[in-house]
Design an enzyme around this catalytic site. Structure first.
Site, PDB file in Angstrom:
ATOM      1  N   GLU A 139      -6.045 -11.203  -1.120  1.00 26.55           N
ATOM      2  CA  GLU A 139      -6.532 -10.403   0.432  1.00 26.55           C
ATOM      3  C   GLU A 139      -8.621 -10.145  -0.336  1.00 26.55           C
ATOM      4  O   GLU A 139      -8.964  -9.886   0.405  1.00 26.55           O
ATOM      5  CB  GLU A 139      -6.039  -9.217   1.109  1.00 26.55           C
ATOM      6  CG  GLU A 139      -4.427  -9.088   1.321  1.00 26.55           C
ATOM      7  CD  GLU A 139      -4.759  -7.629   1.701  1.00 26.55           C
ATOM      8  OE1 GLU A 139      -5.514  -7.203   2.686  1.00 26.55           O
ATOM      9  OE2 GLU A 139      -3.011  -7.586   1.987  1.00 26.55           O
ATOM     10  N   GLU A 181       0.458  -1.447  -0.207  1.00 29.53           N
ATOM     11  CA  GLU A 181       0.089   0.354   0.315  1.00 29.53           C
ATOM     12  C   GLU A 181       1.143   1.677   0.192  1.00 29.53           C
ATOM     13  O   GLU A 181       0.913   2.256   1.063  1.00 29.53           O
ATOM     14  CB  GLU A 181      -1.412  -0.529   1.137  1.00 29.53           C
ATOM     15  CG  GLU A 181      -1.985  -0.823   1.251  1.00 29.53           C
ATOM     16  CD  GLU A 181      -2.657  -0.938   2.455  1.00 29.53           C
ATOM     17  OE1 GLU A 181      -3.019   0.320   3.063  1.00 29.53           O
ATOM     18  OE2 GLU A 181      -3.447  -2.192   2.730  1.00 29.53           O
TER      19      GLU A 181
HETATM   20  O1  G3I Z   1      -2.952  -9.414  18.750  1.00 30.57           O
HETATM   21  C1  G3I Z   1      -3.185  -8.581  19.310  1.00 30.57           C
HETATM   22  C2  G3I Z   1      -3.834  -8.502  21.091  1.00 30.57           C
HETATM   23  O2  G3I Z   1      -2.885  -9.420  21.403  1.00 30.57           O
HETATM   24  C3  G3I Z   1      -4.292  -7.454  21.637  1.00 30.57           C
HETATM   25  O3  G3I Z   1      -5.127  -8.098  22.895  1.00 30.57           O
HETATM   26  C4  G3I Z   1      -5.416  -6.831  20.348  1.00 30.57           C
HETATM   27  C5  G3I Z   1      -5.621  -5.370  21.407  1.00 30.57           C
HETATM   28  O4  G3I Z   1      -6.466  -4.504  20.575  1.00 30.57           O
HETATM   29  O5  G3I Z   1      -4.110  -6.827  19.169  1.00 30.57           O
HETATM   30  C6  G3I Z   1      -4.156  -7.484  18.649  1.00 30.57           C
HETATM   31  O6  G3I Z   1      -3.973  -7.472  17.823  1.00 30.57           O
HETATM   32  C7  G3I Z   1      -4.546  -6.836  16.440  1.00 30.57           C
HETATM   33  C8  G3I Z   1      -4.140  -7.487  15.352  1.00 30.57           C
HETATM   34  O7  G3I Z   1      -5.026  -7.651  14.616  1.00 30.57           O
HETATM   35  C9  G3I Z   1      -4.419  -9.163  15.208  1.00 30.57           C
HETATM   36  O8  G3I Z   1      -5.286  -9.814  16.019  1.00 30.57           O
HETATM   37  C10 G3I Z   1      -4.764  -5.197  15.677  1.00 30.57           C
HETATM   38  O9  G3I Z   1      -4.910  -4.325  17.003  1.00 30.57           O
HETATM   39  C11 G3I Z   1      -4.992  -4.922  14.883  1.00 30.57           C
HETATM   40  O10 G3I Z   1      -5.330  -3.036  14.973  1.00 30.57           O
HETATM   41  C12 G3I Z   1      -4.977  -5.791  13.892  1.00 30.57           C
HETATM   42  O11 G3I Z   1      -5.688  -5.480  12.983  1.00 30.57           O
HETATM   43  C13 G3I Z   1      -5.448  -5.464  11.651  1.00 30.57           C
HETATM   44  C14 G3I Z   1      -5.225  -5.090  10.592  1.00 30.57           C
HETATM   45  O12 G3I Z   1      -4.659  -5.859   9.264  1.00 30.57           O
HETATM   46  C15 G3I Z   1      -4.033  -4.044  10.771  1.00 30.57           C
HETATM   47  O13 G3I Z   1      -2.571  -4.950  10.923  1.00 30.57           O
HETATM   48  C16 G3I Z   1      -6.115  -6.950  11.034  1.00 30.57           C
HETATM   49  O14 G3I Z   1      -6.080  -8.824  12.010  1.00 30.57           O
HETATM   50  C17 G3I Z   1      -5.776  -7.858   9.526  1.00 30.57           C
HETATM   51  O15 G3I Z   1      -7.291  -8.263   9.335  1.00 30.57           O
HETATM   52  C18 G3I Z   1      -5.632  -6.395   8.566  1.00 30.57           C
HETATM   53  O16 G3I Z   1      -5.951  -7.126   7.113  1.00 30.57           O
HETATM   54  C19 G3I Z   1      -5.161  -5.553   6.201  1.00 30.57           C
HETATM   55  C20 G3I Z   1      -4.027  -6.340   5.497  1.00 30.57           C
HETATM   56  O17 G3I Z   1      -2.453  -5.965   6.853  1.00 30.57           O
HETATM   57  C21 G3I Z   1      -3.692  -5.106   4.320  1.00 30.57           C
HETATM   58  N1  G3I Z   1      -4.770  -4.942   3.416  1.00 30.57           N
HETATM   59  C22 G3I Z   1      -5.770  -4.442   4.968  1.00 30.57           C
HETATM   60  C23 G3I Z   1      -6.376  -5.441   5.658  1.00 30.57           C
HETATM   61  C24 G3I Z   1      -7.618  -4.845   5.847  1.00 30.57           C
HETATM   62  O18 G3I Z   1      -7.487  -4.302   6.955  1.00 30.57           O
END
Ligand code: G3I
Length: 359
Positions: A269, A162
């Site tokens: 994705e 991105e």
């Molecule tokens: O694992 C921690 C957990 O230990 C903690 O307690 C919790 C508190 O909020 O956070 C957890 O991490 C989360 C992580 O996903 C794992 O579940 C993060 O907060 C959360 O922000 C993260 O969101 C991910 C997001 O990308 C940001 O990285 C989504 O799962 C994931 O589906 C999303 O995927 C992105 C791709 O990487 C890039 N393209 C867009 C796509 C959708 O946004």
């Protein structure tokens, strides 16, 4: 029927059955995976899903569906910088290694996501002060450590994710890598990844190509510039977080354009939103499911239209509607994947099987 003939017939039909099953499991596209007998693992190109170790550990059905249907997996979060980098030169690969272990046990490909992204940069990096050269060294060192750790276990990487905005311009705001290094951060990242793992296939990953010709053209122009500079790049990822209103011709043209230079193409994705207004009281209806089915068919047909050596595959962004990011992290009630919260095939799965048919 005489006994001898019956035994002979049984052997013949048995061997035919054997050939039918294993012959088609060699991925000949004319033998379609059917829900009863086979799964997407027998498809002519890899299908996969974004995986979380937490659900692998805690949910047997999640684990079984992934193992049954996917020949490729991507870490939804645990290979991102905030998940790995605990400080400058301090790495924690434990969660990511659980993904590697699951893939090894189930003979799956692992696609790495993602080495360089403007999001998910750790606090220590945001507070780091240094010169442009310091940031270049920091970036190269991080990529060397991560791609080096997974060398031989991760076959491909979203090296940069991105880097462009929807208007096709380079992403500057919130993008520490551009702000500290400049546009060159992109090629520096690819060269560092290739140096750390010369065998890995290196991808640029982006969203929105299917709904914006401007963005699609900008991505492909960036690819041309990198190829021109002999930057080691092997593929383009179209994230394709798309929706039920997408135009089929536009979706297919985006995939065609991505493949035009001969790079591998990954629909990286894929999920299909049907709650177009993000209504909190949305109900996923039969009509939603049938519209969604069409889009899954179009995405599969688009991949099928590419030359076989460019079909890197289709990765769904999740395993089951129950844990889709749309719901878990965006809080949007929707059912965007081909597998329901009950781990069953939705009409979208049938759309994928239809898309796999040789035309
Ligand atoms: O694992 C921690 C957990 O230990 C903690 O307690 C919790 C508190 O909020 O956070 C957890 O991490 C989360 C992580 O996903 C794992 O579940 C993060 O907060 C959360 O922000 C993260 O969101 C991910 C997001 O990308 C940001 O990285 C989504 O799962 C994931 O589906 C999303 O995927 C992105 C791709 O990487 C890039 N393209 C867009 C796509 C959708 O946004």
């Amino acid at each position: 029927m005489e006994i001898k003939t019956a035994i002979y017939a049984a052997i013949l039909t048995g061997s035919l059955a054997f050939l039918t099953y294993f012959g088609s499991s060699c991925g000949s596209s004319k033998d379609l995976p059917t829900p009863e007998k086979q799964t997407l693992r027998e498809a002519v190109f890899p299908f996969g899903g974004a995986i979380s170790p937490e659900f692998l550990k805690n949910d047997t059905q999640y684990r079984e569906l992934a193992a049954r249907e996917f020949s490729s997996i991507t870490a939804e979060y645990v290979m991102k910088m905030t998940a790995i980098s605990r400080g400058k030169d301090v790495y924690d690969f434990a969660a990511a290694d659980e993904i590697i272990d699951f893939a090894r046990k189930n003979k799956m490909r692992v696609h790495g996501h993602t080495l360089v992204w403007y999001r998910e940069t750790p606090e220590w990096l945001k507070n780091y002060t240094g010169t442009r050269e310091d940031f270049i060294m920091l970036l190269e060192k991080y990529i060397k450590a991560v791609a080096g750790h997974f060398k031989g276990k991760v076959v491909s990487w979203d090296v940069v994710n991105e880097a462009l905005l929807d208007d096709g311009s380079i992403r500057i705001e919130e993008n520490i890598w551009y702000q500290k290094i400049g546009l060159e951060y992109i090629e520096i990242a690819f060269r560092a990844a290739h140096k750390a793992d010369p065998d890995a296939l290196l991808f640029y990953n982006e969203y929105g190509q299917e709904y914006s010709k401007v963005k699609s053209d900008a991505v492909n122009k960036l690819m041309d510039e990198l190829i021109e500079k002999r930057v080691p790049i092997h593929g383009i990822g179209l994230q394709m977080h798309t929706n039920a209103n997408i135009n089929d011709l536009q979706l297919k043209q985006a995939v065609r354009d991505a493949g035009a230079k001969g790079l591998k193409v990954h629909i990286s994705e894929l999920d299909v939103q049907t709650n177009m207004e993000n209504n909190s009281d949305y109900v996923f209806t039969e009509e939603s499911a049938l519209k969604q089915k069409e889009v899954y068919r179009w995405a599969t047909e688009a991949m099928m239209e590419l030359p076989a050596n460019q079909r890197f595959g289709i990765t769904f962004w999740g395993v089951t509607d129950q844990y889709s990011w749309r719901w878990l992290y965006e809080g949007i009630p929707d059912k965007v994947l081909p597998f329901s919260e009950k781990y069953e095939h939705k009409p979208g799965y049938k759309g994928i099987l239809e898309g796999l048919k040789e035309k």
